[in-house]
Design an enzyme around this catalytic site. Sequence first.
Site, mmCIF file in Angstrom:
data_model
loop_
_atom_site.group_PDB
_atom_site.id
_atom_site.type_symbol
_atom_site.label_atom_id
_atom_site.label_comp_id
_atom_site.label_asym_id
_atom_site.label_seq_id
_atom_site.Cartn_x
_atom_site.Cartn_y
_atom_site.Cartn_z
ATOM 1 N N TYR A 1 30.393 5.634 30.216
ATOM 2 C CA TYR A 1 28.949 5.425 30.376
ATOM 3 C C TYR A 1 28.293 5.703 29.023
ATOM 4 O O TYR A 1 28.306 6.848 28.561
ATOM 5 C CB TYR A 1 28.356 6.394 31.398
ATOM 6 C CG TYR A 1 28.837 6.197 32.815
ATOM 7 C CD1 TYR A 1 28.426 5.099 33.563
ATOM 8 C CD2 TYR A 1 29.678 7.127 33.423
ATOM 9 C CE1 TYR A 1 28.835 4.926 34.875
ATOM 10 C CE2 TYR A 1 30.103 6.962 34.743
ATOM 11 C CZ TYR A 1 29.682 5.854 35.459
ATOM 12 O OH TYR A 1 30.102 5.686 36.759
ATOM 13 N N HIS B 1 42.252 7.539 39.758
ATOM 14 C CA HIS B 1 41.389 7.680 38.600
ATOM 15 C C HIS B 1 40.407 8.827 38.823
ATOM 16 O O HIS B 1 39.749 8.878 39.846
ATOM 17 C CB HIS B 1 40.615 6.371 38.399
ATOM 18 C CG HIS B 1 39.861 6.352 37.133
ATOM 19 N ND1 HIS B 1 40.312 5.733 36.003
ATOM 20 C CD2 HIS B 1 38.693 6.928 36.801
ATOM 21 C CE1 HIS B 1 39.453 5.927 35.032
ATOM 22 N NE2 HIS B 1 38.454 6.647 35.495
ATOM 23 N N PRO C 1 24.781 -0.716 41.865
ATOM 24 C CA PRO C 1 26.191 -0.415 41.598
ATOM 25 C C PRO C 1 26.406 0.760 40.644
ATOM 26 O O PRO C 1 27.534 1.049 40.287
ATOM 27 C CB PRO C 1 26.705 -1.719 40.964
ATOM 28 C CG PRO C 1 25.504 -2.361 40.372
ATOM 29 C CD PRO C 1 24.331 -1.934 41.194
ATOM 30 N N TYR D 1 29.596 12.099 43.125
ATOM 31 C CA TYR D 1 30.095 10.867 42.510
ATOM 32 C C TYR D 1 31.196 10.242 43.384
ATOM 33 O O TYR D 1 31.247 9.039 43.575
ATOM 34 C CB TYR D 1 30.637 11.225 41.134
ATOM 35 C CG TYR D 1 31.019 10.062 40.236
ATOM 36 C CD1 TYR D 1 30.112 9.062 39.936
ATOM 37 C CD2 TYR D 1 32.288 10.016 39.662
ATOM 38 C CE1 TYR D 1 30.456 8.033 39.086
ATOM 39 C CE2 TYR D 1 32.636 8.995 38.803
ATOM 40 C CZ TYR D 1 31.723 7.999 38.517
ATOM 41 O OH TYR D 1 32.071 6.977 37.678
ATOM 42 N N LYS E 1 29.022 2.896 45.088
ATOM 43 C CA LYS E 1 28.984 3.408 46.460
ATOM 44 C C LYS E 1 29.028 2.303 47.515
ATOM 45 O O LYS E 1 29.285 2.587 48.687
ATOM 46 C CB LYS E 1 27.692 4.205 46.684
ATOM 47 C CG LYS E 1 27.556 5.439 45.823
ATOM 48 C CD LYS E 1 28.168 6.623 46.514
ATOM 49 C CE LYS E 1 27.999 7.906 45.735
ATOM 50 N NZ LYS E 1 29.243 8.667 45.650
#
Length: 394
Positions: free
Chosen positions: A198, A68, A290, A391, A294
């Site tokens: 998001y 992904h 979260p 990221y 990570k």
Amino acid sequence: MVILGAGPAGLVLGNLLHGAGIDCVVLERATREHVQTRTRAGYLAEHSVRVLDRHGLAEGVHRRGQRHGVCEFRTESNRFRLDYGRLGKGEQHVVYPQHDLVTDLLTQYVGAGGRIRFGAEALAVRDADGPHPSVDVRDADGRPGRWHARYVAGCDGRHGAARRSLPAGAGRRHHRDHGVTWLGLLAEAPPSLDAVGYAIHPRGFAGHMARSAEVTRYYLQAEPGTAPDAWSEDRIWDELALRLGAAEHGPLHRGRIAQRTVVALESDVLEPLRYGSLLLAGDAASLISPSAAKGANLAVLEAELLARALTAALRHAEHSALDRYSADCLAYIWRAQEFSHWMIRLLHAEPEAAAGTGPEGGSRFQDRLRHSRIDALRTSRTQQDWFAENYVGL
Ligand code: APR
């Protein structure tokens, strides 16, 4: 060697130490069934896959994980996609539910003859300031016991016995309550986007994360103190649809909400991660919100560093890596915390602005900054590369 906790940190460590011929035992409070079904994170960075690969632990990840590399930001005025797998260093995530990873790690460990005790709750680590630490335990029937070892690895999470056993003044604890609460939802519904979503909305953040073809994780920012079952399923879906802009960008696949949790966004780091013979890894070492997925990736990274350091110490009497373990990990931990903090400020209105209690001008100022940050991410290739690198990377 005693390892407390059979999460990703404890099980990666257990596999690596057992593979290196070091006598170890994992003590886990819960049952095997519980740890293999507990729903947690699900995004493994390429770095973590490389660690698992190096030690022959990634077979399930490769077979069933989904690669992904795209996320989509939605605001009221626009949406844009970041193909982060092609930006920065060109790294992607593999979507692989954490309980599947834990199941794979357990199967490998037990299959290779690794020792583990389920239903064994660690109560306290004793004498960690010297070379003969021990761990007091209680089994599922309430019977007490004690394990002795040269080193104890505290991989038993934030509320585990390792942290509790640190004497006052053994180090510093850095804690941040971000003042933001999410409802974490597991929906029996196919993903509605082919990306991580998001949504940055005046009513609060909403997140969409694919888990499998049938299951999707959603997050909804809610008032702090909201109870997990406070919202009806209809209200949840209506609110997700509103914040994710379903009317403009396409409807959400609705389904039963199978699990709900309340997640208060918090960060917590202990310094140092070593107290004599007791070493901390995973959530026991640092808790990370979260927002940037990570937690599990840090746990895997720390477990490999710790396994190398312990192997050198126990097999070759070479202690330099163990002496550096805390400082090495903390450099990664703070880098991850910094990015996670940046994400939190990108995704949420300042708590006082959301609550309407801050000075009006102040909250508008913060809000404008947030939108400018989003615009920079939408329009600047440099910003996008920076985002991608942080990221997925550590
Ligand atoms: N004695 C024995 N086991 C314990 C004790 C105790 N006193 N307290 C907790 N445990 C066990 C828990 O039951 C759990 O199985 O320790 C394990 C800790 O595992 P995780 O919580 O998965 O933590 P960790 O391995 O550090 O992995 C971090 O998990 O919380 C997520 O997002 C986080 O992805 C990150 C990852």
